[in-house]
Design an enzyme around this catalytic site. Structure first.
Site, PDB file in Angstrom:
ATOM      1  N   HIS A 127       6.572  -5.758 -14.571  1.00  0.00           N
ATOM      2  CA  HIS A 127       5.522  -6.570 -13.963  1.00  0.00           C
ATOM      3  C   HIS A 127       4.830  -7.499 -14.961  1.00  0.00           C
ATOM      4  O   HIS A 127       3.937  -8.246 -14.577  1.00  0.00           O
ATOM      5  CB  HIS A 127       4.484  -5.647 -13.324  1.00  0.00           C
ATOM      6  CG  HIS A 127       3.774  -4.820 -14.362  1.00  0.00           C
ATOM      7  ND1 HIS A 127       4.417  -3.851 -15.101  1.00  0.00           N
ATOM      8  CD2 HIS A 127       2.500  -4.846 -14.804  1.00  0.00           C
ATOM      9  CE1 HIS A 127       3.559  -3.323 -15.951  1.00  0.00           C
ATOM     10  NE2 HIS A 127       2.382  -3.899 -15.797  1.00  0.00           N
ATOM     11  N   ASP A 128       5.202  -7.423 -16.243  1.00  0.00           N
ATOM     12  CA  ASP A 128       4.559  -8.262 -17.254  1.00  0.00           C
ATOM     13  C   ASP A 128       5.444  -9.396 -17.755  1.00  0.00           C
ATOM     14  O   ASP A 128       5.072 -10.118 -18.674  1.00  0.00           O
ATOM     15  CB  ASP A 128       4.169  -7.414 -18.478  1.00  0.00           C
ATOM     16  CG  ASP A 128       2.983  -6.507 -18.195  1.00  0.00           C
ATOM     17  OD1 ASP A 128       2.186  -6.818 -17.294  1.00  0.00           O
ATOM     18  OD2 ASP A 128       2.853  -5.478 -18.895  1.00  0.00           O
ATOM     19  N   ASP A 151      -0.170   3.400 -20.626  1.00  0.00           N
ATOM     20  CA  ASP A 151      -0.351   2.000 -20.971  1.00  0.00           C
ATOM     21  C   ASP A 151      -0.844   1.870 -22.415  1.00  0.00           C
ATOM     22  O   ASP A 151      -1.761   2.594 -22.828  1.00  0.00           O
ATOM     23  CB  ASP A 151      -1.418   1.449 -19.993  1.00  0.00           C
ATOM     24  CG  ASP A 151      -1.509  -0.051 -19.974  1.00  0.00           C
ATOM     25  OD1 ASP A 151      -0.478  -0.695 -19.789  1.00  0.00           O
ATOM     26  OD2 ASP A 151      -2.635  -0.570 -20.119  1.00  0.00           O
ATOM     27  N   ASP A 165       0.822  -1.214   0.000  1.00  0.00           N
ATOM     28  CA  ASP A 165       0.000   0.000   0.000  1.00  0.00           C
ATOM     29  C   ASP A 165       0.858   1.267   0.000  1.00  0.00           C
ATOM     30  O   ASP A 165       2.095   1.189   0.062  1.00  0.00           O
ATOM     31  CB  ASP A 165      -0.967  -0.023   1.199  1.00  0.00           C
ATOM     32  CG  ASP A 165      -0.259  -0.382   2.489  1.00  0.00           C
ATOM     33  OD1 ASP A 165       0.809   0.186   2.752  1.00  0.00           O
ATOM     34  OD2 ASP A 165      -0.768  -1.276   3.223  1.00  0.00           O
ATOM     35  N   ASP A 198       0.788   5.560 -13.659  1.00  0.00           N
ATOM     36  CA  ASP A 198       0.481   4.700 -14.790  1.00  0.00           C
ATOM     37  C   ASP A 198      -0.949   5.015 -15.210  1.00  0.00           C
ATOM     38  O   ASP A 198      -1.850   5.060 -14.372  1.00  0.00           O
ATOM     39  CB  ASP A 198       0.565   3.238 -14.300  1.00  0.00           C
ATOM     40  CG  ASP A 198       0.897   2.265 -15.397  1.00  0.00           C
ATOM     41  OD1 ASP A 198       0.312   2.392 -16.480  1.00  0.00           O
ATOM     42  OD2 ASP A 198       1.724   1.373 -15.161  1.00  0.00           O
ATOM     43  N   GLU A 217       3.878   3.043 -23.373  1.00  0.00           N
ATOM     44  CA  GLU A 217       4.120   1.620 -23.572  1.00  0.00           C
ATOM     45  C   GLU A 217       3.644   1.326 -24.990  1.00  0.00           C
ATOM     46  O   GLU A 217       2.463   1.525 -25.291  1.00  0.00           O
ATOM     47  CB  GLU A 217       3.335   0.778 -22.556  1.00  0.00           C
ATOM     48  CG  GLU A 217       3.701  -0.687 -22.660  1.00  0.00           C
ATOM     49  CD  GLU A 217       2.604  -1.630 -22.189  1.00  0.00           C
ATOM     50  OE1 GLU A 217       2.909  -2.727 -21.742  1.00  0.00           O
ATOM     51  OE2 GLU A 217       1.417  -1.266 -22.291  1.00  0.00           O
TER      52      GLU A 217
HETATM   53  O1  TEU Z   1       0.416  -4.323 -20.845  1.00  0.00           O
HETATM   54  C1  TEU Z   1       0.167  -4.411 -22.206  1.00  0.00           C
HETATM   55  C2  TEU Z   1       0.844  -5.521 -22.810  1.00  0.00           C
HETATM   56  O2  TEU Z   1       1.305  -5.411 -23.898  1.00  0.00           O
HETATM   57  C3  TEU Z   1       0.958  -6.747 -21.981  1.00  0.00           C
HETATM   58  O3  TEU Z   1      -0.265  -7.002 -21.433  1.00  0.00           O
HETATM   59  C4  TEU Z   1       1.314  -7.872 -22.779  1.00  0.00           C
HETATM   60  O4  TEU Z   1       0.532  -7.969 -23.930  1.00  0.00           O
HETATM   61  C5  TEU Z   1       1.079  -9.071 -21.954  1.00  0.00           C
HETATM   62  O5  TEU Z   1       1.709  -8.920 -20.728  1.00  0.00           O
HETATM   63  C6  TEU Z   1       1.564 -10.227 -22.695  1.00  0.00           C
HETATM   64  O6  TEU Z   1       1.891 -11.216 -21.823  1.00  0.00           O
HETATM   65  C7  TEU Z   1      -0.259  -3.399 -20.088  1.00  0.00           C
HETATM   66  C8  TEU Z   1       0.074  -3.627 -18.631  1.00  0.00           C
HETATM   67  O7  TEU Z   1       1.459  -3.451 -18.461  1.00  0.00           O
HETATM   68  C9  TEU Z   1      -0.400  -4.994 -18.227  1.00  0.00           C
HETATM   69  O8  TEU Z   1      -0.062  -5.289 -16.908  1.00  0.00           O
HETATM   70  C10 TEU Z   1      -1.895  -5.038 -18.409  1.00  0.00           C
HETATM   71  O9  TEU Z   1      -2.383  -6.326 -18.138  1.00  0.00           O
HETATM   72  C11 TEU Z   1      -2.289  -4.653 -19.835  1.00  0.00           C
HETATM   73  O10 TEU Z   1      -1.663  -3.454 -20.262  1.00  0.00           O
HETATM   74  C12 TEU Z   1      -3.774  -4.423 -19.925  1.00  0.00           C
HETATM   75  O11 TEU Z   1      -4.100  -3.224 -19.306  1.00  0.00           O
HETATM   76 CA    CA Z   2      -2.024  -3.152   3.043  1.00  0.00          CA
END
Ligand code: TEU
Ligand code: CA
Length: 544
Positions: free
Chosen positions: A323-324, A201, A33, A102, A254
């Site tokens: 994170h992806d 994003d 948080d 973001d 992105e």
């Molecule tokens: O990510 C977009 C994106 O290109 C990724 O989702 C990618 O296609 C995916 O991870 C493939 O494995 C952004 C964010 O970074 C992601 O966390 C979100 O899930 C996504 O947009 C949807 O908002």
């Molecule tokens: Ca918490």
């Protein structure tokens, strides 16, 4: 000159990405948080961070961990209050750290008021999204969703709506000027609160030029109708003129599936659109036809792709982890024999390239992929969708399990390991995602105390970069080298630095240029003439 440097304050910044859910929990509910983030600001300052990018902190039903936003002007109660957010911004500011947010504006959550009103029949809000009335079960077009399956689902009113991601994420209709005005207003709201910019994003797919059928493909049928459209460029130019330039904000997009040529059109300075962007090509060097089906990683391919992008963009954004994707030390390093050495090499590489370095939480201590026991430990919506798609292809449980555990985005989302205690100092409650058992060794506390740790290496490297004109502002040029070794120069008016990166698990014979070794992850006793040890990183300098 002065205005130019103020305008581009972000050019030499070290950016650190926080995934709030997994960073630090202050109240024992198992979820990171904002007060938790505040409590770690001194840690980030010590590390040398200039800018924090926060993954979404807005109210959200959380199907995609906040990338499904239900109120752009609020704070998710799981993360705290607006007062907490204001406190974070002002505390960080006092410490000389800027915050960027973001902003997911390709879609909202289906629980956003706009979508709810639209489904309830309000004609104004219906135009915020793409709704189609169809007879029978025929979808309005053949487009695919990024998470697998079709890009259309039926809303409660019986109409289809477009969603390029999950069915909980309806796409906004950027043909509608009201949508532009709403989002511009939201950006001003946060910029007025003192945030320094946005990570936007999916910014290069927001504008769909038509909803015609796409050319049939294995995945992402329909993409030619929304990737890098003229309409998207126009929207970015308008945002730049109406909002971003007035706040001197730092805007990073992105950008999915872009070539260097596409990228230049989105972020070259004279275009007045984005300041920089995240490209993906280097993250996909081991992807077969998508990132879930992998081929063996070949370091020389990474080198080739990084070199291409170094030469293409005015200000590249450099990152090896987010994170992806899986953790970089699993992706590009060797966690079995050379965990520490390869994590340091990746640090050196990321921070030696020309452009803006991004560090993802936990990367600085060499965190590894999650040690999940089975699919039951996975929380990511993408992994669930992929599992469904793989089931439809009649893949058995053990194969699906293998694919998903290896590639799931949750690998990089496990809680940050602050110490070796039961819940790694992340929470006093039970964590929302399984903490890796290797917390007993891989943790901030131990690494702060060890001057040879990965964390100490990050600190030294960041410090080195900040004090080096060559690294922070110099030109870039690749030097010919054996396979799997990346050698390049960074050159300012005063110095020429030769950067050596052995990206392999083998000794590599190389020719050394320059006259003195000034930095690296090598061990003095182990050095061999004309040879780089596995994952060795070195900077060799010469005066000009
Ligand atoms: O990510 C977009 C994106 O290109 C990724 O989702 C990618 O296609 C995916 O991870 C493939 O494995 C952004 C964010 O970074 C992601 O966390 C979100 O899930 C996504 O947009 C949807 O908002
Ligand atoms: Ca918490």
């Amino acid at each position: 000159m002065a205005t130019a440097s103020i305008k581009k304050w972000w050019k030499n910044a070290i950016v650190y990405q926080i995934y709030p859910r997994s960073f630090c929990d202050s109240n024992g509910d198992g979820i990171g948080d904002i007060p938790g983030i505040i409590s770690k600001l001194h840690y980030l300052k010590e590390l040398g961070v200039d800018v924090i990018w926060l993954s979404p902190i807005y109210p959200s039903p959380g199907y995609d961990n906040g990338y499904d936003i239900s109120d752009y002007k609020g704070v998710n109660p799981e993360f705290g209050t607006m007062e907490d957010m204001e406190r974070l911004i002002s505390r960080a500011k006092r410490m000389g750290i800027k915050i960027i947010l973001d902003l997911a504006i390709n879609h909202t959550s289906d629980e956003h008021e706009w979508f709810k009103k639209a489904v309830a029949g309000d004609p104004k809000y219906r135009e915020y999204y793409y709704f189609k009335t169809q007879s029978g079960n025929k979808k309005p077009n053949n487009w695919h969703s990024f998470f697998g399956g079709p890009a259309w689902s039926k809303a409660e009113n019986g109409d289809y709506y477009l969603h390029l991601f999950s069915n909980k994420q309806p796409d906004l209709n950027w043909h509608n000027p009201d949508v532009y005005n709403e989002i511009a207003d939201i950006m001003r709201f946060w910029l007025d609160k003192g945030i320094a910019g946005f990570r936007c994003d999916l910014v290069n797919i927001i504008y769909k030029d038509t909803l015609d059928n796409g050319k049939r493909r294995l995945s992402l049928t329909g993409k030619e109708h929304y990737l890098n459209t003229e309409g998207c460029h126009e929207l970015l130019k308008r945002f730049y003129k109406d909002v971003w330039s007035n706040y001197k904000s730092f805007i990073i997009g992105e950008a999915v599936m872009v070539s260097p040529e596409d990228a230049k059109l989105l972020c070259d300075e004279d275009r007045n659109e984005l300041n920089t962007l995240f490209f993906f090509e280097h993250m996909d060097v081991d992807a077969r036809w998508n990132k879930w089906v992998k081929r063996q990683y070949k370091p020389y391919k990474l080198v080739k792709v990084l070199d291409k992008w170094q030469n293409a963009l005015e200000t590249p954004s450099n990152y090896l982890e987010n994170h992806d994707n899986i953790r970089s030390v699993n992706h590009f390093g060797n966690t079995k024999e050379y965990w520490e050495k390869s994590a340091k090499l990746l640090c050196g590489l990321n921070l030696s390239l020309r452009g803006i370095p991004f560090i993802y939480e936990g990367e600085e201590i060499g965190m590894t992929n999650g040690d999940f026991r089975g699919l039951r430990d996975i929380r990511d919506i993408e992994s669930y969708s992929i599992n469904q798609s793989l089931k439809k292809m009649f893949l058995g449980h053990s194969l699906r399990r293998k694919i998903i555990l290896r590639t799931s985005r949750d690998n990089a989302r496990t809680p940050v390991q602050w110490d070796s205690s039961e819940n790694a100092g992340f929470t006093e409650g039970s964590p929302w995602l399984k903490i890796n058992e290797n917390k007993s060794y891989i943790n901030v506390k131990r690494e702060l105390e060890d001057e040879n740790s990965i964390l100490s290496f990050y600190k030294k490297m960041i410090d080195f970069r900040k004090n080096s004109k060559g690294l922070s502002e110099g030109t870039y040029r690749r030097v010919a080298s054996p396979n799997d070794v990346y050698i390049f120069t960074r050159e300012s008016q005063e110095e020429r630095l030769y950067i050596y990166c052995n990206l392999s698990s083998y000794n590599k014979n190389v020719e050394f240029y320059g006259d003195r070794i000034i930095f690296g992850n090598y061990d003095e006793d182990e050095q061999i003439l004309n040879c780089l040890k596995p994952y060795e990183y070195r900077i060799v300098a010469s005066n000009i």
